[in-house]
Scaffold this active site. Structure first.
Site, mmCIF file in Angstrom:
data_model
loop_
_atom_site.group_PDB
_atom_site.id
_atom_site.type_symbol
_atom_site.label_atom_id
_atom_site.label_comp_id
_atom_site.label_asym_id
_atom_site.label_seq_id
_atom_site.Cartn_x
_atom_site.Cartn_y
_atom_site.Cartn_z
ATOM 1 N N CYS A 159 30.829 37.245 48.128
ATOM 2 C CA CYS A 159 30.109 38.261 47.426
ATOM 3 C C CYS A 159 29.565 39.476 48.310
ATOM 4 O O CYS A 159 29.167 40.461 47.673
ATOM 5 C CB CYS A 159 28.918 37.755 46.779
ATOM 6 S SG CYS A 159 29.121 36.577 45.316
ATOM 7 N N HIS A 190 31.861 51.459 35.055
ATOM 8 C CA HIS A 190 33.131 51.929 36.013
ATOM 9 C C HIS A 190 32.309 52.799 37.129
ATOM 10 O O HIS A 190 32.662 53.795 37.522
ATOM 11 C CB HIS A 190 34.063 52.747 35.460
ATOM 12 C CG HIS A 190 35.140 51.652 34.640
ATOM 13 N ND1 HIS A 190 34.805 51.509 33.272
ATOM 14 C CD2 HIS A 190 36.380 51.300 34.951
ATOM 15 C CE1 HIS A 190 35.959 50.866 33.034
ATOM 16 N NE2 HIS A 190 36.756 50.786 33.987
ATOM 17 N N GLU A 212 28.340 37.611 34.792
ATOM 18 C CA GLU A 212 29.219 38.329 35.626
ATOM 19 C C GLU A 212 30.448 37.623 35.268
ATOM 20 O O GLU A 212 31.579 38.613 35.591
ATOM 21 C CB GLU A 212 28.908 38.272 37.105
ATOM 22 C CG GLU A 212 27.697 39.091 37.496
ATOM 23 C CD GLU A 212 27.285 38.834 38.989
ATOM 24 O OE1 GLU A 212 26.872 39.884 39.596
ATOM 25 O OE2 GLU A 212 27.888 37.695 39.597
#
EC number: 4.-.-.-
Length: 117
Positions: free
Chosen positions: A25, A69, A107
């Site tokens: 991560c 985005h 996620e």
């Protein structure tokens, strides 16, 4: 208690810079996020709603304008974990809709973080 929820989606990248360099991560990566906002009330309004779902449209606009985005490290002033994102979105929603009782953030299809005071 009556509860309603609505689901929203956005895609974004992030890195968890505070983790060890060899942690997956810590590398730049992205997710197709799912956000679920929950509202609760002991009674229904005159229209028979906790709140009209249409009134939640500003959350979609906020997610689309500020998060979709984007690189979350540039948007949030805290580590861009799902937990912190859930708390941030809860606070944003609660300021607009006092009935907000929880926000969940996913996620991946198998992971969820939730903030519920």
């Amino acid at each position: 208690m009556f509860r309603i929820s609505k689901e929203f989606h956005f895609s974004a990248s992030h890195r968890l810079d505070h983790l060890a360099a060899d942690h997956q991560c810590a590398r730049l990566h992205g997710h197709n996020y799912i956000v679920v906002v929950e509202l609760a009330a002991p009674d229904l309004n005159a229209d028979g709603f906790v709140r009209d779902y249409h009134e939640l449209a500003p959350l979609k606009a906020y997610l689309d304008g500020q998060f979709d985005h984007r690189h979350l490290n540039d948007v949030l002033d805290m580590p861009s974990t799902a937990e912190n994102l859930a708390r941030h979105l809860f606070d944003w929603c609660r300021a607009r809709w006092p009935e907000t009782s929880a926000v969940r953030v996913s996620e991946t299809p198998k992971t969820w973080a939730e903030y519920r005071p």
